[in-house]
Write a protein that holds these residues in place. Structure first.
Motif, PDB file in Angstrom:
ATOM      1  N   MET A 186       0.568  -1.498   0.190  1.00  0.00           N
ATOM      2  CA  MET A 186      -0.078  -0.008  -0.380  1.00  0.00           C
ATOM      3  C   MET A 186       0.472   1.240  -0.587  1.00  0.00           C
ATOM      4  O   MET A 186       1.579   1.045   0.870  1.00  0.00           O
ATOM      5  N   HIS A 187       0.424   1.669  -0.237  1.00  0.00           N
ATOM      6  CA  HIS A 187       0.783   3.387  -0.269  1.00  0.00           C
ATOM      7  C   HIS A 187       0.713   4.317   0.829  1.00  0.00           C
ATOM      8  O   HIS A 187      -0.341   4.665   1.008  1.00  0.00           O
ATOM      9  N   TRP A 188       1.464   4.903   1.455  1.00  0.00           N
ATOM     10  CA  TRP A 188       1.373   5.566   2.426  1.00  0.00           C
ATOM     11  C   TRP A 188       1.865   6.964   2.587  1.00  0.00           C
ATOM     12  O   TRP A 188       3.179   7.151   2.147  1.00  0.00           O
ATOM     13  N   GLU A 189       1.291   8.629   2.799  1.00  0.00           N
ATOM     14  CA  GLU A 189       1.469   9.442   2.219  1.00  0.00           C
ATOM     15  C   GLU A 189       2.793   9.641   3.604  1.00  0.00           C
ATOM     16  O   GLU A 189       2.943   9.399   4.803  1.00  0.00           O
ATOM     17  N   TRP A 190       3.610  10.251   3.092  1.00  0.00           N
ATOM     18  CA  TRP A 190       4.850  10.600   3.686  1.00  0.00           C
ATOM     19  C   TRP A 190       4.493  11.748   3.806  1.00  0.00           C
ATOM     20  O   TRP A 190       5.137  13.323   3.009  1.00  0.00           O
ATOM     21  N   LYS A 191       4.303  12.286   5.399  1.00  0.00           N
ATOM     22  CA  LYS A 191       4.157  14.100   5.650  1.00  0.00           C
ATOM     23  C   LYS A 191       5.076  14.569   5.507  1.00  0.00           C
ATOM     24  O   LYS A 191       5.129  15.575   5.161  1.00  0.00           O
ATOM     25  N   ASN A 192       6.537  13.789   5.724  1.00  0.00           N
ATOM     26  CA  ASN A 192       6.995  14.817   5.990  1.00  0.00           C
ATOM     27  C   ASN A 192       7.855  14.897   4.995  1.00  0.00           C
ATOM     28  O   ASN A 192       9.659  14.762   5.629  1.00  0.00           O
ATOM     29  N   THR A 209       4.145   9.677  -1.142  1.00  0.00           N
ATOM     30  CA  THR A 209       3.991   8.535  -0.539  1.00  0.00           C
ATOM     31  C   THR A 209       5.132   7.105  -0.375  1.00  0.00           C
ATOM     32  O   THR A 209       5.961   7.172  -1.188  1.00  0.00           O
ATOM     33  N   ILE A 210       5.226   6.129   0.767  1.00  0.00           N
ATOM     34  CA  ILE A 210       6.174   5.409   0.831  1.00  0.00           C
ATOM     35  C   ILE A 210       5.453   3.921   0.364  1.00  0.00           C
ATOM     36  O   ILE A 210       4.604   3.758   0.548  1.00  0.00           O
ATOM     37  N   VAL A 211       6.059   3.298  -0.287  1.00  0.00           N
ATOM     38  CA  VAL A 211       5.023   1.556  -0.157  1.00  0.00           C
ATOM     39  C   VAL A 211       6.008   1.201   0.868  1.00  0.00           C
ATOM     40  O   VAL A 211       6.499   0.725   1.437  1.00  0.00           O
ATOM     41  N   LEU A 212       5.097   0.352   1.607  1.00  0.00           N
ATOM     42  CA  LEU A 212       4.570  -0.515   2.402  1.00  0.00           C
ATOM     43  C   LEU A 212       4.983  -2.108   2.112  1.00  0.00           C
ATOM     44  O   LEU A 212       3.366  -1.992   1.299  1.00  0.00           O
ATOM     45  N   GLU A 213       5.102  -3.114   1.894  1.00  0.00           N
ATOM     46  CA  GLU A 213       4.987  -4.091   1.501  1.00  0.00           C
ATOM     47  C   GLU A 213       5.115  -5.152   2.747  1.00  0.00           C
ATOM     48  O   GLU A 213       5.568  -4.983   3.899  1.00  0.00           O
ATOM     49  N   ALA A 214       4.017  -6.271   3.057  1.00  0.00           N
ATOM     50  CA  ALA A 214       4.208  -7.326   3.767  1.00  0.00           C
ATOM     51  C   ALA A 214       4.030  -8.681   2.755  1.00  0.00           C
ATOM     52  O   ALA A 214       2.962  -8.786   2.475  1.00  0.00           O
ATOM     53  N   VAL A 215       4.303  -9.883   3.407  1.00  0.00           N
ATOM     54  CA  VAL A 215       3.395 -10.774   3.701  1.00  0.00           C
ATOM     55  C   VAL A 215       2.975 -11.549   4.104  1.00  0.00           C
ATOM     56  O   VAL A 215       3.617 -11.573   5.635  1.00  0.00           O
ATOM     57  N   ALA A 216       2.013 -12.177   3.584  1.00  0.00           N
ATOM     58  CA  ALA A 216       1.289 -13.179   5.279  1.00  0.00           C
ATOM     59  C   ALA A 216       1.220 -14.332   4.497  1.00  0.00           C
ATOM     60  O   ALA A 216       0.576 -14.588   3.924  1.00  0.00           O
ATOM     61  N   SER A 217       1.387 -15.131   5.538  1.00  0.00           N
ATOM     62  CA  SER A 217       1.061 -16.529   5.509  1.00  0.00           C
ATOM     63  C   SER A 217      -0.359 -16.856   5.827  1.00  0.00           C
ATOM     64  O   SER A 217      -0.932 -16.145   6.071  1.00  0.00           O
ATOM     65  N   TYR A 218      -0.588 -18.240   4.629  1.00  0.00           N
ATOM     66  CA  TYR A 218      -2.565 -18.021   4.464  1.00  0.00           C
ATOM     67  C   TYR A 218      -3.487 -18.062   5.900  1.00  0.00           C
ATOM     68  O   TYR A 218      -4.276 -18.345   6.368  1.00  0.00           O
ATOM     69  N   ASP A 219      -2.554 -18.776   6.820  1.00  0.00           N
ATOM     70  CA  ASP A 219      -3.290 -19.087   8.496  1.00  0.00           C
ATOM     71  C   ASP A 219      -3.066 -17.641   9.151  1.00  0.00           C
ATOM     72  O   ASP A 219      -3.758 -17.639   9.816  1.00  0.00           O
ATOM     73  N   LEU A 220      -2.772 -16.860   8.641  1.00  0.00           N
ATOM     74  CA  LEU A 220      -2.963 -15.655   9.323  1.00  0.00           C
ATOM     75  C   LEU A 220      -4.337 -15.301   8.789  1.00  0.00           C
ATOM     76  O   LEU A 220      -5.355 -14.555   9.914  1.00  0.00           O
ATOM     77  N   TRP A 221      -5.954 -15.354   7.702  1.00  0.00           N
ATOM     78  CA  TRP A 221      -6.709 -15.049   7.561  1.00  0.00           C
ATOM     79  C   TRP A 221      -7.819 -16.262   7.713  1.00  0.00           C
ATOM     80  O   TRP A 221      -8.177 -16.043   7.169  1.00  0.00           O
ATOM     81  N   ILE A 222      -7.170 -17.234   8.336  1.00  0.00           N
ATOM     82  CA  ILE A 222      -8.553 -18.077   8.329  1.00  0.00           C
ATOM     83  C   ILE A 222      -9.327 -17.373   9.201  1.00  0.00           C
ATOM     84  O   ILE A 222      -9.232 -17.607  10.403  1.00  0.00           O
TER      85      ILE A 222
END
Length: 222
Positions: A186-192, A209-222
Motif C-alpha cells: 500500500m502507498h502510505w502518505e509521507w507527511k515529512n 508516498t512510501i510503499v509498505l510491503e508485507a508477506v502474510a501466510s495463509y493461516d493468518l486469514w483463516i
C-alpha cells in the motif's frame, strides 16, 4: 568649521509621543477560550447496535460480511479484543464519576480496524460506532501498539525453517508450488518527506508516498 545643533524641549513633544503610544495596545485583552461543545453520542446505543449487527447469537450480518468489513474472521477479531481488554489498560472498561460506562472494547477495536481496513479518516466511524474523531485516533494508536506488543513475537516475525516447510507444503497442496505467502503493498502518505525527494516519491497526485510491503501466510486469514 563644525556647527552644533541644540535641542529645545517643548511640552507638545510629550503630547505627540502619547498619541503614538496610544496607537499600540501594550496590554491586549486575553482571547476568549473556545468552549468545547459536548456531544452526547449515546455510546451505549452504539455498542448495542454493533453487538446486534455482528456479535449476537443471531447477528444481522453473516460471517462472510463480517470478514469482508473487518478483514479477518470473527474468532480472530474476538481473540484480539479479549487480549487487549485484559492486558492493555486503554481498552479496559471504565466508569466515569457519574457511574456511566465508558466506550466498550468492541467499539474501540472496531473503530481502529475500520480505519485500517478502509483507510478512512478517524471521524468516519463516528456515526456508526458512536466514537469521536480524537478518541478514534487514540484507539487506532493503542490498537496498533497493543498488536505489536501482544502478538509481535508470534506473528510479526521471520518464518523459521519449520514454518517454511509447512507453508511450502500448504501452498503446493493448493496448487501454488514454491509459494510461502501472499505479498501485498500500500502507498502510505509521507507527511515529512524532504522537499528535494518529493518528485521521486510522488505518483501524479502531488503527495509523496512510501510503499509498505508485507508477506502474510495463509493461516493468518483463516
Amino acid at each position: 568649521m563644525a556647527s552644533s545643533s541644540h535641542y529645545h524641549y517643548h511640552k507638545d513633544d510629550d503630547d505627540e509621543l502619547d498619541d503614538v503610544f496610544e496607537e499600540f495596545d501594550f496590554n491586549p485583552k486575553p482571547k476568549e477560550r473556545k468552549t468545547r461543545v459536548f456531544i452526547d453520542r449515546h455510546r451505549e446505543e452504539g455498542h448495542q447496535k454493533l453487538w446486534n449487527d455482528y456479535f449476537s447469537e443471531t447477528p444481522t450480518y453473516p460471517h462472510n460480511v463480517f470478514r469482508r468489513r473487518f478483514r479477518m474472521n470473527k474468532a480472530l477479531f474476538l481473540r484480539i479484543v479479549h487480549r487487549l481488554s485484559i492486558e492493555v489498560e486503554y481498552f479496559q472498561p471504565k466508569v466515569d464519576a457519574t457511574g456511566r460506562s465508558s466506550l466498550t472494547t468492541l467499539q474501540k477495536c472496531t473503530a481502529a480496524i475500520r480505519q485500517l481496513a478502509y483507510g478512512a479518516g478517524s471521524d468516519t466511524v463516528d456515526e456508526y460506532v458512536r466514537i469521536g474523531g480524537t478518541t478514534a485516533r487514540r484507539s487506532l494508536h493503542n490498537f496498533s501498539a497493543g498488536i505489536i506488543n501482544l502478538f509481535g513475537d508470534e506473528y510479526l516475525r521471520r518464518p523459521t525453517p519449520e514454518d517454511l516447510q509447512r507453508l511450502l507444503y500448504s501452498g503446493e497442496q493448493r496448487g501454488f508450488p514454491g509459494m510461502n505467502g501472499s505479498i501485498d503493498c500500500m502507498h502510505w502518505e509521507w507527511k515529512n518527506c524532504p522537499t528535494a525527494w518529493k518528485g521521486m516519491y510522488s505518483r501524479g497526485t502531488g503527495k509523496p508516498t512510501i510503499v509498505l510491503e508485507a508477506v502474510a501466510s495463509y493461516d493468518l486469514w483463516i
